[in-house]
Design a protein around this motif. Structure first.
Motif, mmCIF file in Angstrom:
data_model
loop_
_atom_site.group_PDB
_atom_site.id
_atom_site.type_symbol
_atom_site.label_atom_id
_atom_site.label_comp_id
_atom_site.label_asym_id
_atom_site.label_seq_id
_atom_site.Cartn_x
_atom_site.Cartn_y
_atom_site.Cartn_z
ATOM 1 N N SER A 153 0.820 -1.217 0.000
ATOM 2 C CA SER A 153 0.000 0.000 0.000
ATOM 3 C C SER A 153 0.854 1.268 0.000
ATOM 4 O O SER A 153 0.319 2.377 -0.065
ATOM 5 C CB SER A 153 -0.903 0.010 1.247
ATOM 6 O OG SER A 153 -0.096 -0.092 2.416
ATOM 7 N N LEU A 179 4.190 3.979 -1.147
ATOM 8 C CA LEU A 179 4.503 4.740 -2.366
ATOM 9 C C LEU A 179 5.024 3.814 -3.465
ATOM 10 O O LEU A 179 4.462 3.750 -4.565
ATOM 11 C CB LEU A 179 5.554 5.822 -2.040
ATOM 12 C CG LEU A 179 6.114 6.599 -3.227
ATOM 13 C CD1 LEU A 179 5.047 7.445 -3.892
ATOM 14 C CD2 LEU A 179 7.293 7.488 -2.790
ATOM 15 N N ASP A 184 1.083 -8.305 9.069
ATOM 16 C CA ASP A 184 1.990 -7.453 9.849
ATOM 17 C C ASP A 184 3.298 -8.206 10.063
ATOM 18 O O ASP A 184 3.338 -9.193 10.796
ATOM 19 C CB ASP A 184 1.317 -7.111 11.187
ATOM 20 C CG ASP A 184 2.078 -6.049 11.962
ATOM 21 O OD1 ASP A 184 3.333 -6.052 11.896
ATOM 22 O OD2 ASP A 184 1.429 -5.235 12.635
ATOM 23 N N ALA A 197 8.298 -2.548 2.527
ATOM 24 C CA ALA A 197 7.721 -1.925 3.723
ATOM 25 C C ALA A 197 8.721 -0.919 4.290
ATOM 26 O O ALA A 197 9.918 -0.961 4.000
ATOM 27 C CB ALA A 197 7.393 -2.986 4.762
ATOM 28 N N TYR A 205 18.808 4.968 11.215
ATOM 29 C CA TYR A 205 17.979 4.408 10.142
ATOM 30 C C TYR A 205 18.806 3.467 9.275
ATOM 31 O O TYR A 205 18.388 2.352 8.958
ATOM 32 C CB TYR A 205 17.366 5.525 9.281
ATOM 33 C CG TYR A 205 16.430 4.980 8.220
ATOM 34 C CD1 TYR A 205 15.117 4.646 8.534
ATOM 35 C CD2 TYR A 205 16.870 4.738 6.923
ATOM 36 C CE1 TYR A 205 14.261 4.110 7.579
ATOM 37 C CE2 TYR A 205 16.024 4.196 5.959
ATOM 38 C CZ TYR A 205 14.716 3.892 6.294
ATOM 39 O OH TYR A 205 13.869 3.345 5.351
ATOM 40 N N PHE A 224 14.285 9.079 -3.443
ATOM 41 C CA PHE A 224 13.168 9.340 -4.354
ATOM 42 C C PHE A 224 12.946 10.860 -4.394
ATOM 43 O O PHE A 224 13.026 11.535 -3.348
ATOM 44 C CB PHE A 224 11.865 8.696 -3.854
ATOM 45 C CG PHE A 224 11.984 7.253 -3.412
ATOM 46 C CD1 PHE A 224 12.936 6.414 -3.987
ATOM 47 C CD2 PHE A 224 11.129 6.741 -2.447
ATOM 48 C CE1 PHE A 224 13.036 5.083 -3.589
ATOM 49 C CE2 PHE A 224 11.222 5.415 -2.043
ATOM 50 C CZ PHE A 224 12.181 4.588 -2.607
HETATM 51 N N1 NAP Z 1 12.511 7.415 0.638
HETATM 52 C C1 NAP Z 1 13.548 7.210 -0.137
HETATM 53 O O1 NAP Z 1 14.097 8.143 -0.754
HETATM 54 C C2 NAP Z 1 14.112 5.808 -0.264
HETATM 55 C C3 NAP Z 1 15.239 5.599 -1.061
HETATM 56 C C4 NAP Z 1 15.701 4.308 -1.242
HETATM 57 C C5 NAP Z 1 15.059 3.241 -0.639
HETATM 58 N N2 NAP Z 1 13.965 3.463 0.149
HETATM 59 C C6 NAP Z 1 13.293 2.303 0.759
HETATM 60 O O2 NAP Z 1 12.081 2.079 0.061
HETATM 61 C C7 NAP Z 1 11.199 1.321 0.886
HETATM 62 C C8 NAP Z 1 9.762 1.751 0.645
HETATM 63 O O3 NAP Z 1 9.598 3.119 0.907
HETATM 64 P P1 NAP Z 1 8.210 3.865 0.630
HETATM 65 O O4 NAP Z 1 8.511 5.320 0.680
HETATM 66 O O5 NAP Z 1 7.529 3.289 -0.566
HETATM 67 O O6 NAP Z 1 7.399 3.451 1.942
HETATM 68 P P2 NAP Z 1 5.975 4.024 2.448
HETATM 69 O O7 NAP Z 1 5.265 4.752 1.362
HETATM 70 O O8 NAP Z 1 6.208 4.712 3.746
HETATM 71 O O9 NAP Z 1 5.164 2.669 2.711
HETATM 72 C C9 NAP Z 1 5.494 1.846 3.786
HETATM 73 C C10 NAP Z 1 4.718 0.556 3.647
HETATM 74 O O10 NAP Z 1 5.127 -0.288 4.733
HETATM 75 C C11 NAP Z 1 3.942 -0.868 5.275
HETATM 76 N N3 NAP Z 1 4.166 -1.285 6.653
HETATM 77 C C12 NAP Z 1 4.351 -0.506 7.753
HETATM 78 N N4 NAP Z 1 4.449 -1.275 8.863
HETATM 79 C C13 NAP Z 1 4.336 -2.569 8.439
HETATM 80 C C14 NAP Z 1 4.315 -3.825 9.108
HETATM 81 N N5 NAP Z 1 4.439 -3.913 10.448
HETATM 82 N N6 NAP Z 1 4.129 -4.943 8.362
HETATM 83 C C15 NAP Z 1 3.983 -4.879 7.020
HETATM 84 N N7 NAP Z 1 3.992 -3.720 6.323
HETATM 85 C C16 NAP Z 1 4.151 -2.575 7.032
HETATM 86 C C17 NAP Z 1 2.900 0.222 5.163
HETATM 87 O O11 NAP Z 1 1.604 -0.348 5.311
HETATM 88 P P3 NAP Z 1 0.291 0.493 5.773
HETATM 89 O O12 NAP Z 1 -0.054 1.367 4.589
HETATM 90 O O13 NAP Z 1 -0.748 -0.559 6.021
HETATM 91 O O14 NAP Z 1 0.701 1.259 6.982
HETATM 92 C C18 NAP Z 1 3.184 0.713 3.756
HETATM 93 O O15 NAP Z 1 2.585 -0.138 2.797
HETATM 94 C C19 NAP Z 1 11.736 1.460 2.322
HETATM 95 O O16 NAP Z 1 12.233 0.208 2.748
HETATM 96 C C20 NAP Z 1 12.876 2.465 2.207
HETATM 97 O O17 NAP Z 1 13.970 2.152 3.054
HETATM 98 C C21 NAP Z 1 13.488 4.709 0.333
#
Ligand code: NAP
Length: 252
Positions: free
Chosen positions: A9, A11, A37, A58, A107, A133
């Protein structure tokens, strides 16, 4: 092929689920909102039944040092144990370019633990390390706010649009395990402080960015090349900053 997307769910998760479904795969989008979860283990065995591939995109709801470490360690252990039981043949996770160079940050210490659990498991894997991103620029700007100024490192970054991340992650998910780290990045290498200044200006935000070599990036001081790909041939996304900024901003 049944593919489970943990964090489906989010980004990147929601965009990748859509791409994999469009290619005809049987995709289960899993997250706490859908009863799965990874932190508690709830719903994991049911979700993974019959799955060949698991993509973990996640993220921890909290970036506080202890909470984020608990999240990636416990979730990683629960998920990999459930995958071994279910006979999953390919585990993929999304990590961050430079993770191993960012040990000053709580982190990134947690992301290192996540990566290590995957590499030490017996499940064939692909670790996709992405640069920042473009969608994360607002949070990066916020992290440096000091009154009407924003203090940020002038280190180089090479950000990527979430659409390009999802394209790459969908391709790797539909392919065979690399048993290696692969890097993805955007098309332009720029200084973080300059890029965030462009972002604020384009957003009609009057704050100015102060380049500060000692400004910490989520707890870590950056060298010029900390956040840019280390491999000679990273996969590059198509969208640069201006093209990304011009896209309609759709709610998730
Ligand atoms: N931000 C950046 O620039 C960047 C760069 C490189 C890599 N990343 C990596 O990319 C990944 C995804 O990032 P994103 O921005 O797409 O994340 P996001 O939009 O914050 O989404 C997080 C997801 O994790 C789920 N989640 C939270 N707690 C959970 C649990 N206990 N069990 C199962 N699922 C759970 C959430 O579910 P709900 O919607 O149900 O809460 C949601 O679907 C991360 O691992 C991050 O380290 C990020």
């Amino acid at each position: 092929m049944k593919i489970v997307v943990i964090g489906g769910s989010g980004l990147i998760g929601s965009k990748t689920v859509a791409r994999l479904r469009a290619r005809g795969h049987d995709v289960l989008s899993a997250s706490p909102a859908s009863g799965v979860d990874t932190l508690t283990g709830e719903g994991l065995d049911e979700a993974l039944a019959g799955a060949q591939v698991v993509l973990d995109v996640a993220n921890s709801p909290s970036f506080e040092d202890k909470a984020v470490m608990d999240f990636f360690r416990t979730s990683g252990q629960n998920l990999l144990a459930a995958e071994a039981k279910a006979g999953v043949k390919h585990h993929l996770a999304l990590s961050v370019v430079g993770t191993d160079r960012l040990t000053e940050s709580g982190y990134f210490r947690a992301k290192i633990v996540q990566e290590t659990l995957i590499r030490e498991s017996k499940i064939p894997y692909t670790l996709v390390r992405s640069t920042q991103f473009f969608e994360f620029l607002g949070s990066i700007a916020q992290s440096g706010v000091n009154g009407d100024k924003v203090h940020l490192s002038p280190a180089f970054v090479q950000p990527i649009a979430s659409d390009d991340v999802a394209d790459a992650v969908a391709d790797y998910t539909a392919s065979t395990p690399q048993n290696a780290i692969v890097e993805i990045a955007g098309p332009e290498r720029v200084r973080l402080s300059d890029l965030v200044q462009r972002f604020l200006k384009a957003s009609n935000d009057p704050r100015t960015v102060v380049p500060d070599a000692h400004a910490r990036y989520f707890g870590a001081e950056l060298k010029d090349d900390t956040l840019v790909p280390g491999s000679p041939n990273p996969r590059l996304g198509a969208l640069g900053f201006e093209a990304w900024f011009a896209l309609p901003k759709t709610p998730r």
